[in-house]
Design a protein around this motif. Structure first.
Motif, PDB file in Angstrom:
ATOM      1  N   UNK A  28       0.798  -1.217   0.000  1.00 53.77           N
ATOM      2  CA  UNK A  28       0.000   0.000   0.000  1.00 53.77           C
ATOM      3  C   UNK A  28       0.837   1.277   0.000  1.00 53.77           C
ATOM      4  N   UNK A  29       1.834   1.366   0.842  1.00 55.36           N
ATOM      5  CA  UNK A  29       2.638   2.591   0.908  1.00 55.36           C
ATOM      6  C   UNK A  29       3.391   2.839  -0.390  1.00 55.36           C
ATOM      7  N   UNK A  30       3.877   1.782  -1.045  1.00 58.16           N
ATOM      8  CA  UNK A  30       4.543   1.954  -2.337  1.00 58.16           C
ATOM      9  C   UNK A  30       3.562   2.464  -3.388  1.00 58.16           C
ATOM     10  N   UNK A  34       3.878   6.137  -5.295  1.00 59.00           N
ATOM     11  CA  UNK A  34       3.877   6.221  -6.751  1.00 59.00           C
ATOM     12  C   UNK A  34       2.756   7.146  -7.225  1.00 59.00           C
ATOM     13  N   UNK A  35       1.560   6.992  -6.642  1.00 58.77           N
ATOM     14  CA  UNK A  35       0.432   7.838  -7.006  1.00 58.77           C
ATOM     15  C   UNK A  35       0.686   9.302  -6.716  1.00 58.77           C
ATOM     16  N   UNK A  36       1.323   9.572  -5.583  1.00 59.04           N
ATOM     17  CA  UNK A  36       1.644  10.960  -5.225  1.00 59.04           C
ATOM     18  C   UNK A  36       2.598  11.570  -6.243  1.00 59.04           C
ATOM     19  N   UNK A  37       3.585  10.798  -6.667  1.00 62.49           N
ATOM     20  CA  UNK A  37       4.532  11.300  -7.662  1.00 62.49           C
ATOM     21  C   UNK A  37       3.824  11.614  -8.973  1.00 62.49           C
ATOM     22  N   UNK A  38       2.906  10.734  -9.391  1.00 64.71           N
ATOM     23  CA  UNK A  38       2.148  10.961 -10.626  1.00 64.71           C
ATOM     24  C   UNK A  38       1.305  12.229 -10.508  1.00 64.71           C
ATOM     25  N   UNK A  62     -15.542   5.986  -8.759  1.00 62.63           N
ATOM     26  CA  UNK A  62     -15.456   5.690  -7.332  1.00 62.63           C
ATOM     27  C   UNK A  62     -14.062   5.956  -6.801  1.00 62.63           C
ATOM     28  N   UNK A  63     -14.041   6.270  -5.532  1.00 62.24           N
ATOM     29  CA  UNK A  63     -12.790   6.322  -4.789  1.00 62.24           C
ATOM     30  C   UNK A  63     -11.862   7.461  -5.186  1.00 62.24           C
ATOM     31  N   UNK A  64     -12.424   8.625  -5.524  1.00 60.24           N
ATOM     32  CA  UNK A  64     -11.534   9.774  -5.671  1.00 60.24           C
ATOM     33  C   UNK A  64     -10.975  10.070  -4.285  1.00 60.24           C
ATOM     34  N   UNK A  65      -9.774  10.608  -4.238  1.00 61.67           N
ATOM     35  CA  UNK A  65      -9.083  10.724  -2.967  1.00 61.67           C
ATOM     36  C   UNK A  65      -8.708  12.138  -2.565  1.00 61.67           C
ATOM     37  N   UNK A  66      -8.706  13.055  -3.498  1.00 63.81           N
ATOM     38  CA  UNK A  66      -8.170  14.388  -3.211  1.00 63.81           C
ATOM     39  C   UNK A  66      -9.073  15.474  -3.750  1.00 63.81           C
ATOM     40  N   UNK A  67      -8.930  16.646  -3.147  1.00 63.04           N
ATOM     41  CA  UNK A  67      -9.688  17.802  -3.597  1.00 63.04           C
ATOM     42  C   UNK A  67      -9.369  18.116  -5.049  1.00 63.04           C
ATOM     43  N   UNK A  68      -8.116  17.926  -5.464  1.00 66.39           N
ATOM     44  CA  UNK A  68      -7.740  18.195  -6.853  1.00 66.39           C
ATOM     45  C   UNK A  68      -8.503  17.297  -7.826  1.00 66.39           C
ATOM     46  N   UNK A  69      -8.867  16.066  -7.394  1.00 65.30           N
ATOM     47  CA  UNK A  69      -9.684  15.184  -8.239  1.00 65.30           C
ATOM     48  C   UNK A  69     -11.073  15.777  -8.433  1.00 65.30           C
ATOM     49  N   UNK A  70     -11.684  16.210  -7.342  1.00 69.03           N
ATOM     50  CA  UNK A  70     -13.019  16.801  -7.406  1.00 69.03           C
ATOM     51  C   UNK A  70     -12.983  18.062  -8.274  1.00 69.03           C
ATOM     52  N   UNK A  71     -11.973  18.877  -8.067  1.00 65.98           N
ATOM     53  CA  UNK A  71     -11.818  20.099  -8.870  1.00 65.98           C
ATOM     54  C   UNK A  71     -11.694  19.764 -10.351  1.00 65.98           C
ATOM     55  N   UNK A 104      -0.525   5.992   6.907  1.00 65.63           N
ATOM     56  CA  UNK A 104      -1.299   5.570   5.736  1.00 65.63           C
ATOM     57  C   UNK A 104      -2.712   6.125   5.848  1.00 65.63           C
ATOM     58  N   UNK A 105      -3.419   5.748   6.916  1.00 60.28           N
ATOM     59  CA  UNK A 105      -4.811   6.151   7.064  1.00 60.28           C
ATOM     60  C   UNK A 105      -4.999   7.613   7.441  1.00 60.28           C
ATOM     61  N   UNK A 106      -3.916   8.287   7.830  1.00 56.43           N
ATOM     62  CA  UNK A 106      -4.010   9.717   8.111  1.00 56.43           C
ATOM     63  C   UNK A 106      -3.330  10.527   7.002  1.00 56.43           C
ATOM     64  N   UNK A 107      -2.997   9.876   5.898  1.00 60.07           N
ATOM     65  CA  UNK A 107      -2.378  10.553   4.752  1.00 60.07           C
ATOM     66  C   UNK A 107      -3.459  11.137   3.849  1.00 60.07           C
ATOM     67  N   UNK A 108      -3.067  12.051   2.976  1.00 65.84           N
ATOM     68  CA  UNK A 108      -4.015  12.692   2.071  1.00 65.84           C
ATOM     69  C   UNK A 108      -4.765  11.676   1.223  1.00 65.84           C
TER      70      UNK A 108
END
Length: 147
Positions: A28-30, A34-38, A62-71, A104-108
């Protein structure tokens, strides 16, 4: 940048990566890194991938994770975007084998939408099938009216 562990390249069980098992936690952390870098180099990378080739009049992303996704979705598709948040109590989540993992669970990637988004719909999924069905029916009816 390192690529996340892919099932094809690393002999991983894709279905087990989708659940809440310890198996998934090993990678999961890897995957998050990777997703953060992308996202850092291209904030719309995953959003574009989600809608690529979609022709249906209603999409469920499903499963958007960040405000930038919603934007991104709101900027790209405007007022037709409906945001839906599904919530469950911590007790319910634990019954479903969720265990909080610091870092992990407290990450963005896990809580980036906990604040700053006015959701159009909030669906409660605490195990009451009748209540869940009623909420989903209201959402579906609203979508049908907007077509």
């Amino acid at each position: 940048p390192t690529e996340p562990p892919s099932p094809q390249e690393h002999g991983l069980d894709f279905q087990r990566l989708l659940d809440a098992s310890a198996y998934k936690e090993m990678f999961r952390q890897d995957m998050i890194r990777w997703g953060e870098e992308k996202r850092h180099t291209d904030p719309g990378f995953f959003c574009r991938a989600a809608v690529e080739g979609a022709l249906q009049p209603v999409w469920v992303v499903s499963d958007t994770r960040r405000f930038s996704d919603v934007e991104w979705f709101r900027d790209t598709y405007g007022d037709v975007v409906q945001t839906v948040r599904v919530v469950a109590t911590e007790e319910t989540r634990k019954r479903r084998n969720w265990v909080f993992v610091t870092g992990v669970d407290d990450a963005e990637s896990e809580c980036g939408l906990d604040q700053g988004v006015a959701f159009d719909w909030v669906i409660t999924n605490d195990g009451d099938k009748v209540a869940l069905d009623e909420q989903l029916e209201m959402l579906v009816q609203s979508l049908h009216r907007s077509l």
